[in-house]
Each structure stands twice: as C-alpha cells, then as structure tokens.
Write a protein that holds these residues in place. Structure first.
Motif, PDB file in Angstrom:
ATOM      1  N   SER A  53       0.825  -1.209   0.000  1.00 39.39           N
ATOM      2  CA  SER A  53       0.000   0.000   0.000  1.00 39.39           C
ATOM      3  C   SER A  53       0.857   1.256   0.000  1.00 39.39           C
ATOM      4  CB  SER A  53      -0.969   0.000   1.181  1.00 39.39           C
ATOM      5  OG  SER A  53      -0.262  -0.039   2.399  1.00 39.39           O
ATOM      6  N   SER A  54       1.981   1.213   0.666  1.00 39.46           N
ATOM      7  CA  SER A  54       2.893   2.350   0.682  1.00 39.46           C
ATOM      8  C   SER A  54       3.719   2.412  -0.601  1.00 39.46           C
ATOM      9  CB  SER A  54       3.815   2.251   1.900  1.00 39.46           C
ATOM     10  OG  SER A  54       4.748   3.296   1.887  1.00 39.46           O
ATOM     11  N   LEU A  73       3.088   1.222  -3.548  1.00 37.68           N
ATOM     12  CA  LEU A  73       2.304   1.458  -4.763  1.00 37.68           C
ATOM     13  C   LEU A  73       1.270   2.573  -4.610  1.00 37.68           C
ATOM     14  CD1 LEU A  73       1.779  -2.279  -5.677  1.00 37.68           C
ATOM     15  CD2 LEU A  73       3.441  -0.707  -6.668  1.00 37.68           C
ATOM     16  N   LYS A  74       1.424   3.425  -3.603  1.00 35.65           N
ATOM     17  CA  LYS A  74       0.405   4.440  -3.323  1.00 35.65           C
ATOM     18  C   LYS A  74       0.159   5.370  -4.508  1.00 35.65           C
ATOM     19  CE  LYS A  74       3.612   7.485  -1.016  1.00 35.65           C
ATOM     20  NZ  LYS A  74       4.132   7.897   0.245  1.00 35.65           N
ATOM     21  N   ASP A  75       1.186   5.738  -5.252  1.00 30.60           N
ATOM     22  CA  ASP A  75       0.990   6.626  -6.401  1.00 30.60           C
ATOM     23  C   ASP A  75       0.199   5.929  -7.503  1.00 30.60           C
ATOM     24  OD1 ASP A  75       2.329   8.702  -5.133  1.00 30.60           O
ATOM     25  OD2 ASP A  75       4.261   8.174  -6.009  1.00 30.60           O
ATOM     26  N   VAL A  76       0.457   4.641  -7.700  1.00 30.24           N
ATOM     27  CA  VAL A  76      -0.276   3.860  -8.697  1.00 30.24           C
ATOM     28  C   VAL A  76      -1.737   3.738  -8.283  1.00 30.24           C
ATOM     29  CG1 VAL A  76      -0.486   1.593  -9.790  1.00 30.24           C
ATOM     30  CG2 VAL A  76       1.781   2.584  -9.398  1.00 30.24           C
ATOM     31  N   LYS A 117      -3.461   5.778  -6.350  1.00 33.09           N
ATOM     32  CA  LYS A 117      -4.118   7.080  -6.513  1.00 33.09           C
ATOM     33  C   LYS A 117      -4.511   7.318  -7.964  1.00 33.09           C
ATOM     34  CE  LYS A 117      -1.932   9.428  -2.652  1.00 33.09           C
ATOM     35  NZ  LYS A 117      -0.976  10.466  -2.245  1.00 33.09           N
ATOM     36  N   MET A 118      -3.613   7.002  -8.885  1.00 35.81           N
ATOM     37  CA  MET A 118      -3.894   7.186 -10.301  1.00 35.81           C
ATOM     38  C   MET A 118      -5.073   6.314 -10.740  1.00 35.81           C
ATOM     39  SD  MET A 118      -1.377   6.644 -13.586  1.00 35.81           S
ATOM     40  CE  MET A 118      -1.259   4.882 -13.310  1.00 35.81           C
ATOM     41  N   GLU A 125      -7.511   5.196  -8.835  1.00 32.32           N
ATOM     42  CA  GLU A 125      -8.728   5.740  -8.229  1.00 32.32           C
ATOM     43  C   GLU A 125      -9.267   6.919  -9.034  1.00 32.32           C
ATOM     44  OE1 GLU A 125      -7.447   6.632  -4.236  1.00 32.32           O
ATOM     45  OE2 GLU A 125      -8.098   4.674  -3.490  1.00 32.32           O
ATOM     46  N   LYS A 126      -8.393   7.799  -9.496  1.00 33.11           N
ATOM     47  CA  LYS A 126      -8.811   8.952 -10.298  1.00 33.11           C
ATOM     48  C   LYS A 126      -9.448   8.481 -11.602  1.00 33.11           C
ATOM     49  CE  LYS A 126      -5.462  12.304  -8.577  1.00 33.11           C
ATOM     50  NZ  LYS A 126      -4.287  13.106  -8.883  1.00 33.11           N
TER      51      LYS A 126
END
Length: 69
Positions: A52-53, A55-58, A60-61, A63-64
């Motif tokens: 989760s930490s 890959l957090k940027d992946v 977030k992307m 989710e958007k």
C-alpha cells in the motif's frame, strides 16, 4: 502476464503475482520488491512488501481513473 494470478495479504500488506511453478531462487530487485525464479530462470512470482505504501501513487492514479469513468 495473463497467466499470473494476483493476491493480496491485507494483514501483511503484501501484493503477490504468481504463476504455476516451483521456486528455485528469490532475487531482491529493490527493498520491498522480490522476484521468484524457477530452475530454468523463468519468472514465476513477484512480491511487493508494504504494497500500500510502495504502490500508493499507482493506487491514486487508478482511483482517479475509476472516478472519471
């Protein structure tokens, strides 16, 4: 990659991609990312620790993109 199955251990926060095969060697690509190879040197698994930490940027992307759909 379609022959790989994805699993996630929420308690341990490990994302795992794997296909059939017997692990012969584990190689650490970077802290928190390991690959597993069979006796022929073929990739049979990828482990992401603290997924989760890591890959957090992946996430977030993704989710958007889902919200926009």
């Amino acid at each position: 990659m379609k022959e790989f199955k994805v699993s996630y251990d929420e308690a341990e926060d490990i994302l795992y991609l794997a296909k059939e095969g017997e692990e012969k060697e584990v190689v650490e690509l970077s802290p928190g990312v390991n690959i597993e190879l069979d006796s022929s040197g073929q990739l049979i698994g990828v482990e992401f620790f603290n997924a989760s930490s890591l890959l957090k940027d992946v996430i977030k992307m993704m989710e958007k993109r889902l919200q926009a759909a």
